[in-house]
Design an enzyme around this catalytic site. Structure first.
Site, mmCIF file in Angstrom:
data_model
loop_
_atom_site.group_PDB
_atom_site.id
_atom_site.type_symbol
_atom_site.label_atom_id
_atom_site.label_comp_id
_atom_site.label_asym_id
_atom_site.label_seq_id
_atom_site.Cartn_x
_atom_site.Cartn_y
_atom_site.Cartn_z
ATOM 1 N N GLU A 1 0.831 -1.214 0.000
ATOM 2 C CA GLU A 1 0.000 0.000 0.000
ATOM 3 C C GLU A 1 0.861 1.257 0.000
ATOM 4 O O GLU A 1 0.539 2.240 -0.668
ATOM 5 C CB GLU A 1 -0.939 -0.022 1.204
ATOM 6 C CG GLU A 1 -1.990 -1.123 1.064
ATOM 7 C CD GLU A 1 -2.839 -1.289 2.307
ATOM 8 O OE1 GLU A 1 -2.255 -1.473 3.388
ATOM 9 O OE2 GLU A 1 -4.066 -1.246 2.188
ATOM 10 N N GLU B 1 -3.419 -9.552 4.006
ATOM 11 C CA GLU B 1 -4.200 -9.211 5.209
ATOM 12 C C GLU B 1 -5.252 -10.245 5.558
ATOM 13 O O GLU B 1 -5.468 -10.561 6.728
ATOM 14 C CB GLU B 1 -4.878 -7.835 5.047
ATOM 15 C CG GLU B 1 -3.931 -6.666 5.210
ATOM 16 C CD GLU B 1 -3.298 -6.251 3.898
ATOM 17 O OE1 GLU B 1 -3.341 -7.034 2.925
ATOM 18 O OE2 GLU B 1 -2.759 -5.142 3.850
#
Ligand code: CO8
Length: 266
Positions: free
Chosen positions: A119, A139
């Site tokens: 990210e 995640e």
């Protein structure tokens, strides 16, 4: 007991008009603790205050194994939902500082770029990577979802279907696959070639009008993901602003007079 002050987890190195932001927590594969995230936001705010003295920023991870292996899982473990949201907002603050930065930012990935690490790279303008790199949003393997931009910026980078596959599986892809998907702009054999290639790109950008590059970045960032009509308005507004700069007048005049432009940064 008196303990020695910890070394700062983020430092800035300067080489002429190029700044390098180094994330330096190699023992934790440069995982993003709240302290690292705050230091990153501060680093970009500080560099932004230098105006056109900085023509581009490289973001690198120390240690040779990872760019960033994600949010610091240890610091997430005990958070309440509200505190989790706060942590995600801190990540978004870093992404916003990078996107607001007026010159190109290149994520120089050599090793793992996972979760919050991917990210962070996605918030940069470009991702350059070595062949030894791996990319993923793992995640869901932790019961989490991407927290600072993965659901927004990954689809923009690689398209919705591949983004869904990566986020749903948590699978890791190598640098070659990432390059083919459009996630990685350029691929290099090793770290030295990567950094040299990134510096060369910034040098090429620095030949151009700083104002025009900054305006182009602003429009590209604001227009991404905005409906076409609104995006077109944003583009027109940026285009209009370019006409207010001396550099645009100089650049156009130089072209018409068949000479090299002399840009002033205004
Ligand atoms: N956080 C904390 N510590 C980490 C992390 C991490 N993300 N990744 C690695 N480390 C630590 C390990 O705990 C280990 O420490 P120690 O030596 O003290 O045990 C050290 O780094 C080395 O790691 P490994 O021994 O695991 O090294 P391997 O080569 O075996 O494996 C991997 C490397 C595959 C990268 C493995 O470490 C791994 O899977 N790491 C976790 C990757 C991950 O799941 N990342 C996503 C985290 S969640 C997230 O990013 C959410 C983002 C949104 C949050 C918004 C708020 C910021």
């Amino acid at each position: 007991p008196v303990t020695a002050p910890a070394a700062p987890p983020v430092r800035i190195e300067r080489d002429g008009v190029v700044a390098t932001v180094v994330i330096d927590r190699p023992k934790a594969l440069n995982a993003l603790s709240p302290e690292v995230l705050r230091a990153l936001a501060d680093a970009f705010d500080r560099l932004a205050s230098e105006g056109d003295a900085v023509r581009g920023v490289l973001v690198v991870g120390e240690g040779g194994r990872a760019f960033v292996a994600g949010a610091d899982i240890r610091s997430l473990a005990e958070l309440t939902p509200e505190e989790g949201a706060e942590a995600a907002r801190l990540g978004h603050r870093v992404a916003a500082a990078i996107e607001a930065f007026p010159a190109p930012v290149i994520a120089c990935v050599d090793g793992f770029a996972l979760g919050g690490g991917l990210e962070l790279a996605l918030a940069c303008d470009l991702i350059y990577a070595t062949d030894a790199s791996g990319f993923g949003q793992p995640e869901v393997r932790l019961g989490l979802i991407p927290g600072f931009g993965g659901t927004v910026r990954l689809p923009r980078a690689v398209g919705l279907p591949l983004a869904k596959e990566l986020i749903f599986t948590g699978r890791r892809i190598d640098a070659e696959t990432a390059e083919r998907a459009g996630l990685v702009a350029r691929r290099f054999t090793d770290r030295e070639a990567l950094l040299e290639g990134a510096r060369a790109t910034i040098a090429e950008v620095a030949e151009n009008a700083w104002t025009a590059v900054a305006l182009a970045k602003r429009v590209l960032v604001e227009a991404a993901g905005t409906p076409t009509e609104r995006a077109s308005e944003l583009e027109v507004a940026g285009f209009e602003d370019a006409f207010r700069t001396t550099d645009m007048r100089e650049g156009v005049a130089a072209f018409l007079e068949k000479r090299e432009p002399r840009f002033s940064g205004r």
